[in-house]
Design an enzyme around this catalytic site. Structure first.
Site, PDB file in Angstrom:
ATOM      1  N   HIS B  46      87.015  50.481   8.156  1.00 29.38           N
ATOM      2  CA  HIS B  46      88.341  50.019   8.550  1.00 29.38           C
ATOM      3  C   HIS B  46      88.930  49.111   7.461  1.00 29.38           C
ATOM      4  CE1 HIS B  46      91.513  49.134  11.432  1.00 29.38           C
ATOM      5  NE2 HIS B  46      91.424  47.866  11.060  1.00 29.38           N
ATOM      6  N   GLU B  68      86.671  56.942   9.994  1.00 33.32           N
ATOM      7  CA  GLU B  68      86.746  55.920  11.031  1.00 33.32           C
ATOM      8  C   GLU B  68      86.909  56.570  12.404  1.00 33.32           C
ATOM      9  OE1 GLU B  68      89.610  52.599  10.198  1.00 33.32           O
ATOM     10  OE2 GLU B  68      90.172  53.019  12.262  1.00 33.32           O
ATOM     11  N   ASN B 360      61.520  58.660 -11.870  1.00 32.81           N
ATOM     12  CA  ASN B 360      60.220  59.067 -12.376  1.00 32.81           C
ATOM     13  C   ASN B 360      59.135  58.872 -11.330  1.00 32.81           C
ATOM     14  OD1 ASN B 360      59.730  60.097 -15.079  1.00 32.81           O
ATOM     15  ND2 ASN B 360      61.003  58.393 -15.722  1.00 32.81           N
TER      16      ASN B 360
END
Lengths: 144, 620
Positions: B46, B68, B360
Site C-alpha cells: 500500500h 494489494e 557456490n
C-alpha cells in the site's frame, strides 16, 4: 556551448607537431606536476597525479604518439574518457578553435602518425594539425 | 511540480519495502497459517502504491494496486494461501522491483507487466469468489473518544515537506492499531484527508509496547519528524537531542565529507610540523587544539558512515530460497551478526561477492537431498552467513555443510594451468585459496546454470583485496566449506607505515604488519628458488621490493624487513627504509593496463604527491 556551425577543438603541440582534440572531452588545463610512477604500467603512462584530491593517471603525450621524450616543462590537459579522468601531458596548449566541418579533411597518410589514431586533418591559419581520436589513443593504455 | 529530486528517495524507500515484502513472504511460506505476514505485506504494498502514484509512476502504482487487491482477498479469507499464490506474490515482488528501477530510470515505456497483471487479477477473482464480502465497507467514521486519560498520549508531527500527509497519518494509525488500542485521535481520521490537515495529530494508545517500539513503528511509516510521548516529555526531549533523529544522506555527500576530512588531516600534519619547528608556544597550543578537533571530526564522520550489514544480508533469504527451488535442494539459511557495522562504501561492494559465495555454496557445496541422506546427513543442507568482529577487522563467513571441495580435481586443473608445481601432491587450504583466486579454476565438476563453472572466486578475491581485506578457505571432504572474508571496518582512513624503496615511497597498512626486523639479523636461505628467512623455526618467504617494483639495484645494508601476516600466511617485505607511521586517507584509482596487481589504492601525503598503498593480500 558548441557552435552548431563548427567543431570546437583544443590545439596543442608535441615536439614539432600540432594536434587537436574535441573540446567536449576536455575538462581543464592544469600546470604540469610530478607524477608518481605506476610500476608495471606501459611506458606511455607517466604515473598518477593529484587533481584536487582525486587520483588521475597521466599519459605522456610524446611517448603515446611516438615522439622523443622531453624533459622540462609542459602542460596537462585533463580529459574525461569513458567516465574516467585522465591527464594528457603535452608541450604547450596553443589555441581553442572553432572549425567548420568542411575545413576538416579526411585523414590522409601522415608521416609518423598511426592512422588509427587520426580522425581528420585540420587547418589553423597556415599550419595543419592532426585531430586525434582520443578514445583510440587512450583506451589501450588505460583499462577502459 | 518537479518530483525528480524525490526519485532517489522513492527508490531507497521502495527497496526497503520490497525487502520487507520478500522477508514476510518467506515467513508466510514457512508458516502459511500465520496472519501477520499478509497484513505486513499489504501495508508495504500500500505504501509503495501511494508513493508511486504521487511520483506519477503509473505502472508501479497499478501493479502494486492489483497485488494489494489480491492481498486484501487473502487477508479477509483468513485461509492459508495455495503454494502457487505465494509463488505469484514472489513473482509480483520481482516485477515490482523491475518496474520501480525502470520507472526511476525513465524507462517505464519498456516495461511489459501484462503477464503478471493478468495472473494477479485471475487469482483475485478465483480466490475472491470463495471469500464472503463483508456486508458493509470498513467504517471510516471517527473513532469514538473514550474517557480522556486512558492510555498513553502520543503526538506525531510529520515533516513539513511530506507528500500525502493524510495517507501517512492513516498509515501510522494502522501500524499503531497492530500494537494496541488506539483512541482519542485528534483530528479524527476522516479529516486527515482534507486540505487543512497540517501533518500533526495526537492520540492515546493502550499498549504494553515500550515507547521506543511505538516510535520505531511510527517512524517506519516514513516522513515522521517528531514523535512525542506526553507522559515522558523529558525523556522524549533528551532522546531527540541524542540518536533518534535519522535522516537519509547521499553517499556522495559522505564521500565528499570524507575527502575533506582527509585534506584537513593532511593539513593538520603540516601544521604540527611547522609549529614544532617554530618553537612558538602559542602556535603549538593552537596546533594541538586543531589537531584534537580534526580527530574528533574524523571520528564523527567515520561513525556516520557505519552501516549495519543487515542492509545487505536481508536480500539473501530470498536469493537462497530461489536457488533451493531451482536446484531441487533443501536449504536452510542461518544468518548471524546482522547488527555488525561496516563502512557504507565497503558494504556496498561486498553484496555481489557474497552472492557469488552463496551461489557456490548452494550449487557446488551442498549435495542433493538423496546424496545427503545416503551420506548419513539430514536432507536439508545448511548455509551459514555470519558477521563478527575480529580485532580491528570484521570477518564475514559463508559456511556450508556440504561435500567439501574436490582437491584432487582442483589440483589437477591447477597443474594443467601451470599454477602449481607438478611435484605438489596435495593442496593445503592456503594453496587451495591461492589457486582458487586465479581465474580459470573451476570448483564444479559440471557446468551448471546457476553458477556456471564455479568461477567467480577470483572475482571475489579481487574485490576483497581491493578493499584492503583478505579471504581464506577451509574445506573438509564430506563436512563442507567455509570462506572467510576479513574486511577493515572503515575504508577511508587507516594507519600505515610509510616506507622508502629506491627514491620512491610506498605506504603499507599496519593492519597486517606483524613485526619489523633487521635484514642483517635474520638467516636468509633459498627455498624453491625464492629467498626466505627462518623466523622462530618457521620458513617465511621474502619479497625484495626493489625487484618487485622494477627499481633494481641492491637494498642498502641493514634494510628493514616488514613481516606481513594474513590469516595463516606470512611473508617478509624488504624495503630500503622505514620513513614514518601515520594516518593516511585511502583513495582508489583505476589502474592503467599492466599495473602490478599489488596496490590497493594510493594516498596523498603532506606535500600533495600521490603515494601508492601496497596491498598485503597481493603480496602475501
Amino acid at each position: 556551448m558548441d557552435d552548431l556551425a563548427g567543431v570546437r577543438i583544443l590545439v596543442f603541440r608535441l615536439a614539432d607537431l600540432r594536434y587537436g582534440i574535441g573540446i567536449s572531452a576536455v575538462r581543464e588545463i592544469l600546470p604540469t606536476q610530478q607524477a608518481t610512477r605506476l610500476p608495471g604500467a606501459s611506458h606511455e603512462v607517466a604515473g598518477l597525479i593529484n587533481v584536487r584530491g582525486q587520483l588521475v593517471p597521466l599519459v605522456d603525450g610524446r611517448r603515446a604518439l611516438g615522439h622523443a621524450p622531453s624533459e622540462g616543462s609542459g602542460t596537462i590537459v585533463l580529459c574525461e574518457v569513458g567516465e574516467q579522468y585522465v591527464g594528457l601531458a603535452v608541450d604547450e596548449v596553443i589555441d581553442l578553435l572553432t572549425v567548420a566541418p568542411e575545413d576538416l579533411s579526411d585523414r590522409g597518410e601522415l608521416p609518423g602518425v598511426d592512422p588509427r589514431l587520426v580522425r581528420a586533418v585540420g587547418l589553423r591559419g597556415d599550419d595543419t594539425f592532426v585531430l586525434l581520436d582520443l578514445d583510440a589513443l587512450l583506451a589501450p593504455i588505460l583499462s577502459l | 511540480m518537479d518530483l525528480s529530486q524525490y526519485a532517489e528517495l522513492f527508490l531507497a524507500e521502495s527497496r526497503e519495502h520490497l525487502t520487507t515484502i520478500n522477508q514476510l513472504l518467506l515467513e508466510w511460506e514457512r508458516d502459511p497459517g500465520a496472519s501477520e505476514p499478509v497484513a505486513g505485506i499489504f501495508r508495504s504494498m500500500h505504501t509503495i502504491k501511494g508513493m508511486a502514484a504521487t511520483m506519477g509512476y503509473g505502472a508501479v502504482a497499478d501493479l502494486a494496486h492489483r497485488a494489494e487487491s489480491l492481498l486484501d482477498v487473502l487477508r479477509r479469507g483468513k485461509q492459508a494461501p495455495p503454494d502457487e499464490v505465494v509463488e505469484l506474490l514472489f513473482r509480483s515482488a520481482d516485477s515490482l522491483d523491475q518496474a520501480i528501477e525502470a520507472s526511476v530510470a525513465g524507462r517505464e515505456a519498456d516495461l511489459d507487466l501484462s503477464d503478471v497483471l493478468k495472473s494477479l487479477d485471475r487469482a483475485s477473482q478465483t480466490l475472491g469468489a470463495d471469500v464472503e464480502r463483508p456486508a458493509v465497507q470498513r467504517p471510516s467514521a471517527p473513532v469514538v473518544a473514550v474517557a480522556a486519560g486512558a492510555g498513553r498520549p502520543v503526538r506525531v508531527v510529520l515533516v513539513t515537506e511530506a507528500q500525502l500527509k493524510g495517507a501517512r497519518a492513516l498509515l501510522i494509525l494502522r501500524r499503531l492499531e497492530a500494537l494496541g488500542r488506539v483512541h482519542a485521535v485528534e483530528p479524527p481520521p476522516s479529516q486527515m484527508e482534507g486540505e487543512e490537515f497540517g501533518g500533526q495529530f495526537a492520540l492515546r494508545i493502550e499498549t504494553a509496547a515500550a515507547d521506543e517500539d511505538l516510535e520505531r513503528e511510527i517512524r517506519a511509516a516514513g516522513d515522521v519528524d517528531r514523535v512525542e510521548f506526553a507522559a515522558q516529555e523529558e525523556a522524549a526531549r533528551t532522546e531527540a537531542g541524542g540518536r533518534s533523529k535519522h535522516i537519509r544522506v547521499d553517499l556522495r555527500r559522505l564521500d565528499a565529507l570524507m575527502n575533506l576530512i582527509g585534506e584537513l588531516l593532511t593539513a593538520r600534519g603540516r601544521l604540527t610540523e611547522l609549529s614544532t619547528a617554530s618553537a612558538d608556544a602559542d602556535l603549538e597550543d593552537i596546533a594541538v587544539r586543531v589537531s584534537g578537533l580534526a580527530a574528533d571530526l574524523q571520528a564523527e564522520i567515520v561513525s556516520a558512515r557505519m552501516t549495519p550489514v543487515w542492509q545487505v544480508f536481508d536480500r539473501f533469504p530470498r536469493l537462497v530460497r530461489d536457488l533451493a527451488r531451482k536446484l531441487g535442494k533443501q536449504i536452510e539459511l542461518r544468518v548471524e551478526g546482522k547488527e555488525i557495522e561496516l563502512d557504507r562504501a565497503i558494504l556496498d561492494k561486498i553484496g555481489e561477492p557474497l552472492v557469488h559465495l552463496l551461489r557456490n555454496a548452494a550449487d557446488h557445496g551442498l549435495e542433493s537431498p538423496d546424496e545427503r541422506v545416503a551420506a548419513g546427513k539430514p536432507a536439508e543442507g545448511v548455509i551459514e552467513l555470519s558477521a563478527m568482529r575480529e580485532r580491528a577487522a570484521v570477518a564475514i563467513r559463508v559456511r556450508d555443510d556440504g561435500r567439501g571441495m574436490d582437491r584432487d580435481q582442483i589440483l589437477a586443473q591447477a597443474k594443467e594451468l601451470g599454477l602449481v608445481d607438478p611435484a605438489v601432491d596435495a593442496l593445503s587450504d592456503e594453496l587451495l585459496m591461492r589457486v582458487l583466486g586465479r581465474s580459470g579454476i573451476s570448483t564444479a565438476s559440471e557446468v551448471s546454470e546457476v553458477s556456471g563453472r564455479g568461477v567467480g572466486i577470483d572475482a571475489v578475491a579481487d574485490v576483497v583485496r581491493a578493499l584492503g581485506g583478505g579471504i581464506d578457505v577451509d574445506s573438509e571432504p564430506g563436512r563442507g566449506t567455509v570462506f572467510t572474508l576479513r574486511l577493515p571496518t572503515t575504508l577511508a582512513i587507516i594507519r600505515a607505515l610509510i616506507t622508502r624503496v629506491g627514491d620512491e615511497r610506498y605506504a603499507l597498512p599496519i593492519t597486517h604488519v606483524a613485526e619489523t626486523l633487521d635484514l642483517n639479523t635474520v638467516a636468509v636461505t633459498r627455498v624453491d628458488g625464492r629467498d626466505a628467512m627462518s623466523l622462530r623455526e618457521e620458513v617465511v618467504p621474502l619479497v625484495h621490493m626493489r625487484e618487485m617494483l622494477e627499481i633494481g639495484g641492491d637494498a642498502p645494508p641493514r634494510s628493514p624487513v616488514i613481516v606481513l601476516q594474513m590469516g595463516e600466511r606470512r611473508c617478509g617485505i624488504v624495503v630500503d627504509r622505514l620513513v614514518s607511521q601515520q594516518e593516511i586517507v585511502v583513495k582508489t584509482f583505476s589502474p592503467p593496463q599492466g599495473t602490478l596487481p599489488i596496490f590497493s589504492g594510493a594516498t596523498i601525503l603532506g606535500e600533495g604527491r600521490p603515494v601508492l598503498i601496497l596491498d598485503a593480500g597481493g603480496l602475501v
